[in-house]
Design an enzyme around this catalytic site. Structure first.
Site, PDB file in Angstrom:
ATOM      1  N   HIS A 167     -33.030  46.211  33.005  1.00 50.66           N
ATOM      2  CA  HIS A 167     -32.967  44.744  32.834  1.00 50.66           C
ATOM      3  C   HIS A 167     -32.581  44.364  31.408  1.00 50.66           C
ATOM      4  CE1 HIS A 167     -35.229  44.696  36.654  1.00 50.66           C
ATOM      5  NE2 HIS A 167     -35.924  45.665  36.092  1.00 50.66           N
ATOM      6  N   SER A 288     -10.211  37.594  13.505  1.00 48.62           N
ATOM      7  CA  SER A 288     -10.048  36.230  13.988  1.00 48.62           C
ATOM      8  C   SER A 288      -9.088  35.510  13.057  1.00 48.62           C
ATOM      9  CB  SER A 288     -11.413  35.535  13.992  1.00 48.62           C
ATOM     10  OG  SER A 288     -11.244  34.148  13.919  1.00 48.62           O
ATOM     11  N   LYS A 294     -14.869  38.206  11.131  1.00 49.06           N
ATOM     12  CA  LYS A 294     -14.914  38.751  12.482  1.00 49.06           C
ATOM     13  C   LYS A 294     -14.181  40.092  12.638  1.00 49.06           C
ATOM     14  CE  LYS A 294     -16.310  37.047  15.820  1.00 49.06           C
ATOM     15  NZ  LYS A 294     -15.869  35.886  16.602  1.00 49.06           N
TER      16      LYS A 294
END
Ligand code: ARG
Length: 468
Positions: A167, A288, A294
């Protein structure tokens, strides 16, 4: 292979024009032509034609002189195609008619005899099978290289601790090597699926002709042998009409892409600073245009995205086949683009992935920290109590209370002093700290298929043996 720009839309007489009162409408011609994409079957089309011609000659259906002319002509055409000098004509509809027309232009009547006892229906089915067989072999080779990359990385991390998740919550510690080898197993099954599908791909349709077979004394086994097919297709109607082998291939490709999309998702998560487990080499990332900080994991993101594309091709092919009456229908011409794109996507993805895994840097400290933070050894404490005689369900509850206490104290179970642990059970003794450590937890899962470093090393040996 020839570029699309080599395809000309010039006028010429159609193969079946005698039957028609007016020429095919321009738009219909474009709509029905497949040469814009099936030109890439050219080499396989020639291979099939050579085997067919040689059989026609051996059976006395055409003369040996004609066979020699056909062979000479087809060799020349193959050269033209390889050099990119062949001009594909849209008027000639598909790869088969283009090559046949060129052959006839070159060698005259002998070229017109090549199509004796054959139809484009069994011809195209043969071409796709020959082509797909080669693609399967290519794909399996690339899967092996990717598996090799996984094994190499797993080898370096047979002892590296990371949190195992269920999970996406920290569950139990695992070794990174063990985690990677899970993907080795998936890829192993993928390779097996391709190898198995190959058996059904590798059957010869030629001889089925349009649908019912042919009245010439052909020798299908000879053609099958010459083309390296395991056997002939047993039923002519089935041979020209079914594309289940292409669907099967695409299903195997879909599953493989699905497996890689799972690994991709993990690489994306792990490389995010929130996890900080790995660094993907710069050559697989982009920046980016607006945010200077980024570094985006474009390659795994695209693999994840392209999985949707391949799954789409699978559905397209299934839908194409659904409800088609026997035997050949023009619908089947639509099998090629999804199949071609599946192969293109799959092959490049496998290649890029093998290289990307070689460029992954692992932050062992970050992995260890994450494993240490999530009460990953809680199950080990429960197992410890069970081994001291407590029923598992009771042990589960005792450990739940201990975890709650540790959460309140903002520390790990292993940080709780013995007297505090003993509040939850008087069975707990000093030796508990051996099972509460990450290494203790890992080492205890020491059976085939378990995460213990010793088992990972055994699994690595088996994996290497499989790769040969
Ligand atoms: N281009 C066709 C295809 O891809 C070849 C077979 C055409 N046969 C026919 N009878 N129209 O399926």
């Amino acid at each position: 292979m020839t570029e699309k720009s080599n395809i000309l839309n010039s006028t010429s007489s159609k193969t079946w024009s005698g039957r028609f009162n007016e020429p095919v409408a321009e738009l219909v011609k474009q709509y029905t032509a497949s040469v814009g994409f099936d030109y890439r079957l050219a080499e396989y089309d020639i291979q099939g034609s050579l085997a067919h011609a040689s059989m026609l000659g051996a059976q006395g259906i055409i003369s040996q002189e004609d066979v020699a002319r056909i062979e000479q002509g087809l060799e020349e055409i193959l050269e033209e195609i390889r050099k990119g000098e062949f001009t594909w004509l849209l008027d000639l509809e598909d790869v088969h008619l283009n090559i046949e027309k060129r052959l006839t232009d070159k060698i005259g009547d002998a070229g017109k005899r090549l199509h004796t006892g054959r139809s484009r229906n069994d011809q195209v089915a043969t071409d796709i099978r020959l082509w797909l067989r080669a693609m399967v072999d290519d794909a399996v080779g690339r899967i092996r290289k990717l598996q090799q990359s996984l094994v190499d990385l797993a080898e370096q991390h047979a002892d590296t601790v990371m949190p195992g998740f269920t999970h996406l919550q920290v569950a139990q510690p695992v070794t990174f090597g063990h985690h990677l080898l899970a993907y080795f197993e998936m890829l192993q099954r993928d390779a097996e699926r391709f190898i198995d599908a190959r058996k059904r791909i590798n059957r010869l349709p030629l001889g089925a002709a349009a649908l019912a077979g042919t009245s010439y004394p052909i020798d299908r086994e000879r053609v099958a042998r010459e083309l390296g097919f395991d056997a002939v297709c047993e039923n002519s109607l089935d041979a020209v009409s079914d594309r289940d082998f292409a669907i099967e291939f695409t299903a195997a490709a879909s599953l493989l892409m699905t497996h890689l999309s799972r690994l991709s998702e993990e690489l994306i998560l792990w490389s995010s600073p929130r996890f900080g487990f790995i660094d993907i080499a710069d050559r697989f990332c982009t920046g980016s245009s607006i945010m200077p900080q980024k570094k985006n994991p474009d390659v795994p993101e695209l693999v994840r995205g392209k999985t949707g594309r391949v799954n789409g091709h699978l559905v397209a092919l299934l839908t194409l086949m659904k409800s088609q009456p026997l035997a050949y229908n023009k619908d089947n011409q639509e099998d090629k683009e999804p199949l071609f794109d599946t192969v293109d996507t799959l092959l490049v993805t496998l290649e890029i992935y093998a290289d990307m895994l070689r460029g992954i840097k692992v932050d062992k400290d970050a992995m260890r920290l994450a494993a240490a933070e999530g009460f990953a050894t809680a199950t080990d404490l429960a197992d410890y109590l069970v081994k001291k005689g407590m029923p598992f369900r009771d042990a589960h509850e005792v450990v739940a209370l201990a975890v709650r206490h540790a959460v309140e104290q903002k520390c790990d179970l292993a940080d709780l002093p013995l007297p505090q642990l003993q509040v939850f059970s008087n069975q707990i003794a000093e030796d508990v700290y051996e099972v509460l450590t990450l290494e203790g937890s890992l080492a205890s899962r020491n059976h085939r298929g378990g995460t213990a470093p010793a088992q990972v090393r055994e699994a690595l040996k088996r994996a290497r043996a499989l790769l040969g």
